[in-house]
Design an enzyme around this catalytic site. Sequence first.
Site, short mmCIF file in Angstrom:
data_model
loop_
_atom_site.label_atom_id
_atom_site.label_comp_id
_atom_site.label_asym_id
_atom_site.label_seq_id
_atom_site.Cartn_x
_atom_site.Cartn_y
_atom_site.Cartn_z
N ARG A 1 -15.13 9.04 -2.56
CA ARG A 1 -14.87 8.83 -0.73
C ARG A 1 -15.13 10.05 -0.09
O ARG A 1 -14.05 11.69 -0.18
CB ARG A 1 -13.02 8.73 -0.14
CG ARG A 1 -12.96 6.64 -1.04
CD ARG A 1 -11.82 6.26 -0.08
NE ARG A 1 -11.61 5.14 -1.07
CZ ARG A 1 -10.38 3.98 -0.49
NH1 ARG A 1 -9.52 4.55 0.04
NH2 ARG A 1 -10.04 3.17 -1.42
N LYS B 1 12.55 -1.31 -10.59
CA LYS B 1 12.54 -0.35 -11.91
C LYS B 1 11.29 0.57 -11.26
O LYS B 1 10.46 0.32 -11.05
CB LYS B 1 12.79 -0.88 -13.35
CG LYS B 1 12.70 0.57 -14.16
CD LYS B 1 13.68 0.72 -14.39
CE LYS B 1 13.71 1.54 -15.13
NZ LYS B 1 15.62 2.66 -15.80
N TYR B 2 11.78 1.95 -11.06
CA TYR B 2 10.79 3.00 -10.88
C TYR B 2 9.97 2.97 -12.10
O TYR B 2 10.45 4.11 -13.08
CB TYR B 2 11.04 3.85 -10.22
CG TYR B 2 9.80 5.20 -9.81
CD1 TYR B 2 9.13 4.93 -8.79
CD2 TYR B 2 10.31 6.33 -10.47
CE1 TYR B 2 7.60 5.48 -8.68
CE2 TYR B 2 9.14 7.47 -9.90
CZ TYR B 2 8.24 7.25 -9.53
OH TYR B 2 7.40 8.11 -8.18
N VAL C 1 -11.84 -1.10 0.32
CA VAL C 1 -12.92 -0.19 0.26
C VAL C 1 -14.30 -0.10 -0.79
O VAL C 1 -15.04 0.55 -0.89
CB VAL C 1 -12.22 1.47 0.13
CG1 VAL C 1 -12.83 2.30 0.06
CG2 VAL C 1 -11.61 1.53 1.81
N GLY D 1 0.94 -1.38 0.12
CA GLY D 1 0.23 0.38 -0.18
C GLY D 1 0.66 1.35 -0.56
O GLY D 1 0.14 2.08 0.18
N ASN E 1 -4.19 -7.71 -2.33
CA ASN E 1 -4.82 -7.34 -1.75
C ASN E 1 -5.39 -8.47 -0.67
O ASN E 1 -6.88 -8.28 -1.77
CB ASN E 1 -5.74 -5.71 -1.79
CG ASN E 1 -4.69 -4.99 -1.80
OD1 ASN E 1 -5.06 -4.24 -2.82
ND2 ASN E 1 -3.43 -4.76 -1.25
N ARG F 1 -8.04 -8.84 0.99
CA ARG F 1 -9.49 -8.46 1.56
C ARG F 1 -10.56 -8.14 0.82
O ARG F 1 -10.28 -7.78 -0.63
CB ARG F 1 -8.72 -7.42 2.72
CG ARG F 1 -8.38 -6.57 2.15
CD ARG F 1 -8.27 -5.10 2.56
NE ARG F 1 -7.85 -3.43 1.69
CZ ARG F 1 -6.77 -3.90 1.33
NH1 ARG F 1 -5.63 -4.62 0.92
NH2 ARG F 1 -6.73 -2.43 0.78
N HIS G 1 -2.93 3.00 -12.20
CA HIS G 1 -2.66 1.83 -10.91
C HIS G 1 -4.39 1.37 -11.42
O HIS G 1 -5.85 1.77 -11.37
CB HIS G 1 -3.55 2.51 -9.81
CG HIS G 1 -4.14 1.59 -8.09
ND1 HIS G 1 -4.30 1.48 -7.47
CD2 HIS G 1 -3.65 0.06 -8.56
CE1 HIS G 1 -4.22 0.35 -6.68
NE2 HIS G 1 -3.70 -0.32 -7.37
N LYS H 1 -6.48 7.24 -1.54
CA LYS H 1 -7.56 6.46 -2.57
C LYS H 1 -8.77 7.81 -2.59
O LYS H 1 -9.31 7.90 -1.98
CB LYS H 1 -8.03 5.35 -2.95
CG LYS H 1 -7.13 4.90 -4.09
CD LYS H 1 -8.00 3.31 -3.67
CE LYS H 1 -6.39 2.35 -4.43
NZ LYS H 1 -6.62 1.17 -4.08
C1 MV4 Z 1 4.89 1.12 -7.89
C2 MV4 Z 1 5.72 2.76 -8.82
C3 MV4 Z 1 6.57 2.70 -9.80
N1 MV4 Z 1 7.14 0.69 -10.02
N2 MV4 Z 1 6.56 0.17 -8.52
C4 MV4 Z 1 2.82 2.17 -4.95
C5 MV4 Z 1 1.30 1.39 -3.32
C6 MV4 Z 1 2.18 -0.53 -4.07
N3 MV4 Z 1 0.92 -0.79 -3.99
C7 MV4 Z 1 3.12 0.04 -5.41
N4 MV4 Z 1 2.97 1.36 -5.03
C8 MV4 Z 1 3.66 2.22 -6.24
N5 MV4 Z 1 4.85 0.78 -6.96
C9 MV4 Z 1 7.03 -0.18 -9.33
N6 MV4 Z 1 7.99 -0.67 -9.59
C10 MV4 Z 1 4.46 3.18 -8.22
C11 MV4 Z 1 3.51 2.89 -7.08
C12 MV4 Z 1 2.50 4.30 -7.26
C13 MV4 Z 1 1.39 3.68 -6.83
C14 MV4 Z 1 0.79 2.49 -7.31
C15 MV4 Z 1 -0.29 2.46 -7.09
C16 MV4 Z 1 -1.20 3.47 -7.17
C17 MV4 Z 1 -0.39 4.41 -6.12
C18 MV4 Z 1 0.82 4.88 -7.11
C19 MV4 Z 1 0.86 6.22 -6.21
C20 MV4 Z 1 2.63 6.20 -5.71
C21 MV4 Z 1 3.18 5.70 -6.99
#
Ligand code: MV4
Length: 447
Positions: free
Chosen positions: A338, A201-202, A295, A164, A290, A292, A208, A237
Site C-alpha cells: 500500500r 483470551k489474548y 483493499v 478492525g 468483513n 465488503r 493474521h 496494513k
Molecule cells: C485478537 C488478537 C489477539 N487475541 N484477538 C485486531 C483486529 C481485529 N480484527 C482483531 N484483532 C486482534 N484480535 C485475540 N483474542 C490480536 C489482534 C490483533 C491483530 C489481528 C489481526 C491483524 C493485526 C493485529 C494487530 C494487533 C492485534
Amino acid sequence: MFKRILVANRGEIALRVMRACREMGIETVAVFSEADRGAAYLELADDAYCIGPAKASESYLKIDRVISAAEIGNAQAIHPGYGFLAENAHFAEVCRSCNIEFIGPPHEAMALVGDKNAARRLAKEVGVPTVPGSDGLVNDPDEALAVARKIGYPVLVKAAAGGGGRGMRVALDDDALRAALKQAELEADAAFGSGDLYLEKYVEHPRHVEVQILGDTHGNMVHLWERDCTMQRRHQKLIEESPAPRLSDKVRQAICESAVRLAKAAGYYNAGTVEFIVDRHGNYYFIEVNARIQVEHPVTEMVTGIDLIKAQIAVAAGERLPFTQDDIRTRGVALECRINAEDTTKGFRPSPGTIHRIIPPGGFGVRFDSHVHTGYTVSPHYDSMIGKLIVHQPTRPEAIACMQRALGELRIEGIKTTVPLLREILDHPAFLETRVDTTFIERTWLS
Ligand code: MV4
C-alpha cells in the site's frame, strides 16, 4: 445484467470498479465531493454528480444524497467499494427498499456479522474454532473477572459493535480488567452507539490470515484461498500476500473450509472476508467477518485469476458462480504494497499536497492500482492511500525481487510516501524468512 451502476466511493477503488464495469459493458455513475471535483478518474465515468462538501460525513457518508444520485442518474445498482457506506446495513436496506441492488451481502447477513459477539456465537455453533473467552456479552465486571480467571490472563476486551482493532483493550490482571471494561464501554458507546463487550483470551504474537469468500444468490459459496496480512502497524496494513507463508496444507484447507461454513450459516452471499489469527503452533481462531470487498483483494485476483469486482457485479445481478470450488486453484505468489501519502519518519503523519511528478512502474507481473497522476493533489480529508502496487511471480523470492524493482521505478515527487519504509521491510531478514507477527513493525521501527 445491469445497464448502469453507481459507484459510491472515491479514489482507487472507484476507478477499479469503473474499469470492471467498462469491460462488462455497464455504464457508470460517479459521485464526488467538492474536494474531489475535477479529479481525472471521474472523466472515466459516464455521468458524475457532486454530493456535497469535502467532509465525508457531508458527502460520501450521506445516504440520502447517494440514493438521490442513483435515482437521478438512473443507476440500477450501487457498488459501495470499501470504507464509507460499504458495511452499513441500514444503507444496504435503504437500497433494497428503493429497488436499487446493493452490490454486497444481504443487509440481514451484514447486520449479523457486524455484531462481533453474534458472529462469534455463530462460529461456535457451526464448529469454527474461536478464541477461548466469554459465552456472550460481559458487561458485569464480576462476570468478566470470573471468565478471566477461568481462561487466564492476558485477556482482550472487545466491543461487539467494534472491529478492525477498534475498541479493543488488553488486560493483564483483575484491576486492569475492571478499568479496561469501564473505558472500553464508554469508548464503544461513543464510537459505535453500543457499549456491549465480550472477552477473549489474548493470543500473543499471532499471524493474521484472512479467507476470501464468494457466494451467489442460488446457495453456491466458494473460497478463493487466503491472504496473509500480518505486516501491519496499528491495524493499518502495509503489505499483504497470497498464499500465506508458513501454513501447512492441512491448516490452509481447514481454515478455508471453516470460512465457507460460517458464511453459509450467516446467510451470506457476494464477496466477503473471514478473518482469523493463527498462533505459533498453527492453531487458528475465527476473529471477525468483513462484509465488503477489501483493499487487498488484488492479491487474491492475481493468484486465482478471478476478477472479484466483476464477480461481485455478476452475482448481484443474480447470475450463478461460473465455477465450483475444485476449479479454484492458486498459481504462484502475489504481494501488494500500500502506497500511502505519509511521513513514516514522523509517526506516519499524513503528507497531503500536490504530486509534482509521478512515474508509475510497469513490466511483467506488475499491476499499479491508483487514481493519482502528475499534478494530482492529495486531499487531507480522506484516507492517505494513493495507490497499491501488486506483483505476481512464480515464487515468493521472485515476487519480493519484482516488488523491489517496481518500487525502485516508482517516482513520486512533492509528497512523502511509505515507499522507503516498504523497501526496508522487503529487505528485512525477518520478512524474507517469514519470521514476523503482527507486532513486527512496532518492534522494529519504534514509532
Ligand atoms: C485478537 C488478537 C489477539 N487475541 N484477538 C485486531 C483486529 C481485529 N480484527 C482483531 N484483532 C486482534 N484480535 C485475540 N483474542 C490480536 C489482534 C490483533 C491483530 C489481528 C489481526 C491483524 C493485526 C493485529 C494487530 C494487533 C492485534
